[in-house]
Design a protein around this motif. Sequence first.
Motif, PDB file in Angstrom:
ATOM      1  N   TYR A 113       0.839  -1.199   0.000  1.00  0.00           N
ATOM      2  CA  TYR A 113       0.000   0.000   0.000  1.00  0.00           C
ATOM      3  C   TYR A 113       0.871   1.246   0.000  1.00  0.00           C
ATOM      4  O   TYR A 113       0.529   2.250  -0.595  1.00  0.00           O
ATOM      5  N   SER A 114       1.987   1.179   0.696  1.00  0.00           N
ATOM      6  CA  SER A 114       2.903   2.316   0.692  1.00  0.00           C
ATOM      7  C   SER A 114       4.301   1.851   1.040  1.00  0.00           C
ATOM      8  O   SER A 114       4.500   0.754   1.582  1.00  0.00           O
TER       9      SER A 114
ATOM     10  N   PHE B 122       4.264  -1.109   3.936  1.00  0.00           N
ATOM     11  CA  PHE B 122       2.978  -1.174   4.628  1.00  0.00           C
ATOM     12  C   PHE B 122       2.022  -2.021   3.808  1.00  0.00           C
ATOM     13  O   PHE B 122       1.770  -1.733   2.641  1.00  0.00           O
TER      14      PHE B 122
ATOM     15  N   TYR C 230      -1.772  -3.909   3.882  1.00  0.00           N
ATOM     16  CA  TYR C 230      -3.059  -4.114   4.535  1.00  0.00           C
ATOM     17  C   TYR C 230      -3.400  -5.601   4.552  1.00  0.00           C
ATOM     18  O   TYR C 230      -3.223  -6.287   3.565  1.00  0.00           O
TER      19      TYR C 230
ATOM     20  N   GLY D 259       1.743  -3.281  10.945  1.00  0.00           N
ATOM     21  CA  GLY D 259       2.703  -2.196  11.135  1.00  0.00           C
ATOM     22  C   GLY D 259       3.676  -2.187   9.979  1.00  0.00           C
ATOM     23  O   GLY D 259       3.646  -3.037   9.097  1.00  0.00           O
ATOM     24  N   LEU D 260       4.562  -1.233   9.998  1.00  0.00           N
ATOM     25  CA  LEU D 260       5.609  -1.168   8.984  1.00  0.00           C
ATOM     26  C   LEU D 260       6.577  -2.333   9.160  1.00  0.00           C
ATOM     27  O   LEU D 260       6.956  -2.661  10.276  1.00  0.00           O
TER      28      LEU D 260
END
Lengths: 113, 116
Positions: free
Chosen positions: A29-30, A91, A93, A100-101
């Motif tokens: 996601y990131s 990251f 989901y 968490g990271l």
Amino acid sequence: QQPVQSPQAVILREGEDAVINCSSSKALYSVHWYRQKHGEAPVFLMILLKGGEQKGHEKISASFNEKKQQSSLYLTASQLSYSGTYFCGTFVYSGGGADGLTFGKGTHLIIQP
Amino acid sequence: GAGVSQSPSNKVTEKGKDVELRCDPISGHTALYWYRQSLGQGLEFLIYFQGNSAPDKSGLPSDRFSAERTGGSVSTLTIQRTQQEDSAVYLCASSLGGTGPYNEQFFGPGTRLTVL
């Protein structure tokens, strides 16, 4: 699953460019990038989000290939102050909750005068 | 303003003893994270809090590790019956708003734990 960073270490002369890569086996996601100097806390550099949005330093650029689940950090015209260990954090989901990271093992960057 | 603070900065303990590590996040930051960094390793995620609740405890390495957060602020990480492999730097971070992909994390200076 921990993202994989490459290279593990790089030594540059001041003014040279470097690229640090981060790849994941999971859909991302990131991607977050941090720099840590010896004996200090990690410091935020950049976030790259799915869809192309970015937050971070003006002087640092990065890319995020969602399809390949990869990110690269570009350090151009490196300065002595760029020395440190660079970590990417991913990251992911999972279901209804958020993980968490998860950070990679880091890339050690040494800039020589 | 004040950053994330952690105490103690260094802790030396004997194997089998319990230790408590404290984290004081940036005021107003609702998300709080604990990480562990062993020599030459990356940052290992342990647990995060959103407010006082910990929706994700999956990173805690064993049941000897526990953490709590009270008043949506200070957090303590407790390690019971410490082992030598627990030796590491324990880092705390906080972020504004909810946890998630959007928010940068601000790290504290860490607590260096040495188990003899």
